[in-house]
Write a protein that holds these residues in place. Sequence first.
Motif: not given
Length: 487
Positions: A67-70, A214-215, A239-243
């Motif tokens: 997952x991205x951090x914005x 992580x996902x 896969x399930x992407x991270x949040x």
Amino acid sequence: MFSALERDQDRQQLMTRRTLMLLAGQSALALILLGRAGQLQLVRGASYSLMSEENRISLRIVPPPRGHLMDRKNQPLAINQQSYRAVILREEVKDLEVTLNRFSDVIDLSPEDRARIAKELKRNKNFMPIILKSNLSWSEMARLEILTPELPGVSVDAAAQRFYPLGSAASHILGYLGAADEAAVEKSKDPLLTVSGFQIGKNGIEKEYENLLRGAAGGAQLEVNAKGRVVQELRRTPPIPGKNLQLTIDADLQQFMYERLSQERSAAAVVMDVHNGAVYAASSAPSYDPNIFIQGIPTDLWQQLNTDPTKPLLNKIFGGTYPPGSTFKMVTALAALEGRVMTTETVVNCPGYTQLGTHRFHCWKKEGHGPMRLRDAIAQSCDCYFYEAARRAGIDRMADVARRLGLGEESGLNLMGERTGLIPDRAWKRKTYKHDWTVGESFVCGIGQGYVNTSIMQLAIMTARLVNGGRDVKPTVLLNDAQPSSR
């Protein structure tokens, strides 16, 4: 009559000839097919049999995109960028040492690289790809593609690599990624952590919110040939992407703060909303670039960072504790007012020192401030006024007020390496030193010196609670969690 009979005989002869021709054609075709089958079975049968045996099914874990951090305005703070890497499948390699040496002739493998590869080969199953080299340049990829026939089991694949656009400006609050150690693998039981090149949060927000970022892993069933090349993908579970997480951080303010702090030898600062605890910026200088950890930090640079006297790896916002100095005088004043041993109009004369027995405790202003009331004492930061306030309030009352303002307590952010500092009281002194508390120690603590130690974040929390009407505000870095606190 004879004419009709003759016509029937002619028709019968024609059909017989056609039948014979059709049978002859079918026989010829059958002979051709039998001949071809014989050729395939007798002449090339061994070759096809070998090809069939050498094509194998490989089961691989498919890592999820992190997952991205914005920031609060959706500017990127930590994102994934595509990169290329060379990997090797152990089950497709007859002589590992020879293959590694040939690979090293094309792309250099350092002793650290070889040690890592050996460790991962030992830890992982033979069908799991192991990273030889990450972040390949175009020229390196071209050289590998030319020499792939000489490197069985070696291939190039695309992968996502973490990237921090602000670099050193936000490293202490965001943290960085790194390979999972044996303890983390054993504790987690997540097979993802055994995948070569897979990285987890090692510090900061990346570590604290690892489970969200992580996902979950997917899987792929691949048919590969004897060279380790993928023939086809038979089945895939995505896969399930991270949040993706949106933070309270303001990227522009974070960058500005770091540039300003970098002008000092060592400094740290926090900007926080006093009403909801949203942390807009938190920076510690000097710092380090978290991107160097993604590719594997060189040993000499790691040693340099660890031995630097200005401690660039230390998050001074949470992990450093220091005497709060005159900022603590607000605690001393509140303790005296709450205990009703002083009022805002109580006058204390400052001749430049306070006499206690045979010892003089000096004010910062040598000639003194003269008569001081609370408002003037705060404005002038008069030490003598707060010596008297500390004497009247006592250390236990000061400690109680300090803790309610967030000093000596964890911030609640749960970031790695946080230290709580120390707010002393009589019981602590007796337990630690087997001696009773003295009035002189109250004097020193009353102006934020002596045993008192706090973090930069704790001082930000204290200031917020002082000015927001007494609300029990706690800091947060997740935008959705920034809510006003109760009194």
